[in-house]
Design a protein around this motif. Structure first.
Motif, PDB file in Angstrom:
ATOM      1  N   PRO B  43       0.522  -1.258  -0.406  1.00 32.07           N
ATOM      2  CA  PRO B  43       0.204  -0.756   0.075  1.00 32.07           C
ATOM      3  C   PRO B  43       0.397   1.459   0.056  1.00 32.07           C
ATOM      4  CG  PRO B  43      -0.754  -1.323   1.854  1.00 32.07           C
ATOM      5  CD  PRO B  43       1.038  -2.098   0.957  1.00 32.07           C
ATOM      6  N   GLY B  44       0.313   2.334  -0.574  1.00 29.79           N
ATOM      7  CA  GLY B  44       1.111   3.338  -0.925  1.00 29.79           C
ATOM      8  C   GLY B  44       2.647   3.472  -1.769  1.00 29.79           C
ATOM      9  N   THR B  45       2.110   2.495  -2.537  1.00 29.02           N
ATOM     10  CA  THR B  45       3.408   2.435  -3.670  1.00 29.02           C
ATOM     11  C   THR B  45       2.683   3.799  -4.575  1.00 29.02           C
ATOM     12  OG1 THR B  45       3.904   0.010  -3.339  1.00 29.02           O
ATOM     13  CG2 THR B  45       4.277   0.998  -5.456  1.00 29.02           C
ATOM     14  N   HIS B  46       1.281   3.956  -4.881  1.00 25.21           N
ATOM     15  CA  HIS B  46       1.372   4.977  -5.617  1.00 25.21           C
ATOM     16  C   HIS B  46      -0.525   5.278  -5.637  1.00 25.21           C
ATOM     17  CE1 HIS B  46       0.663   8.074  -9.115  1.00 25.21           C
ATOM     18  NE2 HIS B  46      -0.179   7.411  -9.524  1.00 25.21           N
ATOM     19  N   ALA B  47      -0.585   5.989  -4.630  1.00 17.40           N
ATOM     20  CA  ALA B  47      -1.899   5.686  -3.491  1.00 17.40           C
ATOM     21  C   ALA B  47      -1.717   8.079  -3.568  1.00 17.40           C
ATOM     22  CB  ALA B  47      -1.851   6.052  -1.845  1.00 17.40           C
ATOM     23  N   ARG B  48      -3.548   7.785  -3.318  1.00 20.65           N
ATOM     24  CA  ARG B  48      -3.755   8.948  -3.630  1.00 20.65           C
ATOM     25  C   ARG B  48      -4.212   9.323  -1.916  1.00 20.65           C
ATOM     26  NH1 ARG B  48      -8.488   9.493  -5.597  1.00 20.65           N
ATOM     27  NH2 ARG B  48      -9.262   7.365  -5.003  1.00 20.65           N
ATOM     28  N   MET B  49      -4.077  11.092  -1.611  1.00 17.95           N
ATOM     29  CA  MET B  49      -4.280  10.919  -0.186  1.00 17.95           C
ATOM     30  C   MET B  49      -6.000  11.528  -0.108  1.00 17.95           C
ATOM     31  SD  MET B  49      -1.885   9.766   0.438  1.00 17.95           S
ATOM     32  CE  MET B  49      -2.003  11.054   2.363  1.00 17.95           C
ATOM     33  N   TYR B  50      -6.447  11.335   0.870  1.00 17.82           N
ATOM     34  CA  TYR B  50      -7.803  11.691   0.919  1.00 17.82           C
ATOM     35  C   TYR B  50      -7.863  12.215   3.094  1.00 17.82           C
ATOM     36  CZ  TYR B  50     -13.252  12.495   2.572  1.00 17.82           C
ATOM     37  OH  TYR B  50     -14.412  12.923   3.139  1.00 17.82           O
ATOM     38  N   THR B  51      -8.229  13.747   3.310  1.00 13.85           N
ATOM     39  CA  THR B  51      -8.375  14.948   3.436  1.00 13.85           C
ATOM     40  C   THR B  51      -9.831  14.620   4.627  1.00 13.85           C
ATOM     41  OG1 THR B  51      -6.708  16.318   3.435  1.00 13.85           O
ATOM     42  CG2 THR B  51      -8.054  16.605   5.290  1.00 13.85           C
ATOM     43  N   VAL B  52     -10.068  13.846   5.964  1.00 11.71           N
ATOM     44  CA  VAL B  52     -10.889  13.440   6.123  1.00 11.71           C
ATOM     45  C   VAL B  52     -11.671  14.671   7.211  1.00 11.71           C
ATOM     46  CG1 VAL B  52     -11.996  12.393   8.801  1.00 11.71           C
ATOM     47  CG2 VAL B  52     -10.115  11.015   7.493  1.00 11.71           C
ATOM     48  N   VAL B  53     -12.835  14.646   6.908  1.00 12.17           N
ATOM     49  CA  VAL B  53     -13.140  15.677   7.013  1.00 12.17           C
ATOM     50  C   VAL B  53     -14.426  15.133   8.498  1.00 12.17           C
ATOM     51  CG1 VAL B  53     -13.241  17.012   4.952  1.00 12.17           C
ATOM     52  CG2 VAL B  53     -15.978  15.599   4.843  1.00 12.17           C
ATOM     53  N   LYS B  54     -14.909  16.939   8.767  1.00 12.47           N
ATOM     54  CA  LYS B  54     -16.374  16.325   9.953  1.00 12.47           C
ATOM     55  C   LYS B  54     -17.442  14.982   9.174  1.00 12.47           C
ATOM     56  CE  LYS B  54     -18.688  18.122  13.232  1.00 12.47           C
ATOM     57  NZ  LYS B  54     -19.569  18.953  14.422  1.00 12.47           N
ATOM     58  N   GLY B  55     -18.132  14.120   9.989  1.00 17.72           N
ATOM     59  CA  GLY B  55     -19.280  13.718   9.572  1.00 17.72           C
ATOM     60  C   GLY B  55     -17.948  12.321   8.022  1.00 17.72           C
ATOM     61  N   ASP B  56     -16.812  12.006   8.230  1.00 20.76           N
ATOM     62  CA  ASP B  56     -17.164  10.782   7.569  1.00 20.76           C
ATOM     63  C   ASP B  56     -16.691   9.317   8.548  1.00 20.76           C
ATOM     64  OD1 ASP B  56     -14.291  12.548   5.277  1.00 20.76           O
ATOM     65  OD2 ASP B  56     -16.702  12.176   5.070  1.00 20.76           O
ATOM     66  N   SER B  57     -16.107   8.391   7.900  1.00 27.56           N
ATOM     67  CA  SER B  57     -16.208   7.551   7.884  1.00 27.56           C
ATOM     68  C   SER B  57     -15.634   6.524   6.945  1.00 27.56           C
ATOM     69  CB  SER B  57     -17.079   6.582   8.433  1.00 27.56           C
ATOM     70  OG  SER B  57     -18.760   5.515   7.657  1.00 27.56           O
TER      71      SER B  57
END
Lengths: 150, 98
Positions: B43-57
């Protein structure tokens, strides 16, 4: 007779020793040559720019980009190694990780590895940084700016 | 009426969204990654990033990123270094999306 035995025995002993040392040295030479071929891969330079050529080297070098531009980082390395992981981590001024990706390279001497990022809706203005890791260890970083077109 | 729309004050406080960043790369000395089978790629070899926001799961993020909630474990596995409990994620966390 006694003289011959006296001379032959040491000669045989010396010969036997020579054979053992030769075989040992040939083994150690092989091992040493394998080790000699593999040298640590080090980063000599990180160039930033708007494009790269066919050798993965940055053309049109700059540290200032427009929001709609693709940003290229060319990592120049030295060293020989069969498998080396090069990773680029891009971060924004607030600490957010913009992107992170890695490549496995097998350089024999000087090599160039490029990473690039783009954003369809444009980069937010501000200061960014790209940090390069070699086999998990930080090997350098470069900062750059994104400025809105006037 | 003010010069700015109501939402602008809230928009200005939100951190920038980098979830749609595209990336790539190449080398003059490409190697063969260990376990070149994509299934076994780290994992992470070619990964996108996601920023958690309020209400996420993880369920919601998996639904958004993969189209089905059952893929939540892929996100969890790729972020074991910062997620101990898959039910507990926090706004501002930067998660790798494999």
């Amino acid at each position: 007779m006694r003289t011959r035995i006296h001379l032959i025995a040491p000669a045989l002993l010396i010969g036997a020793l020579a054979l053992v040392s030769c075989s040992k040295s040939s083994t150690s030479t092989t091992a040493q040559s394998d080790q000699a071929n593999a040298t640590a891969v080090t980063v000599s330079h990180i160039d930033l720019g708007r494009n790269v050529d066919g050798d993965q080297r940055v053309t049109d070098q700059t540290h200032e980009f427009k929001p709609n531009e693709t940003i290229y980082a060319s990592v120049l390395t030295n060293g020989n190694a069969p498998n080396t992981e090069i990773k680029a981590r891009w971060t924004y001024q607030d600490g957010q990780v913009v992107d992170e990706s890695s490549q496995t390279i097998a350089p024999q001497g000087a090599a160039a590895t490029e990473f690039h990022i783009s954003k369809p809706d444009g980069w937010p203005a501000g200061t960014y940084k790209v940090e390069v890791f070699v086999n998990g260890s930080s090997a350098g970083s470069e900062q750059f700016e994104v400025k809105r077109t006037s | 009426m003010g010069l700015f729309k109501k939402n602008d004050a809230k928009e200005g406080q939100r951190p920038p969204d980098f979830s749609n960043v595209r990336s790539g790369g190449s080398s003059s000395a490409p190697g063969t990654p260990p376990g070149s089978d994509p299934e076994s790629a780290a994992p992470g070899t070619h990964a996108r990033m996601y920023t958690v926001v309020k209400g996420d799961s993880l369920f919601k993020i998996a639904k958004k990123e993969y189209g089905h909630e059952s893929a939540w474990h892929r996100i969890f596995d790729a972020n074991r270094d910062q997620i101990e409990d898959p039910d507990l994620i926090y706004p501002g966390q930067h998660l790798r999306i494999p």
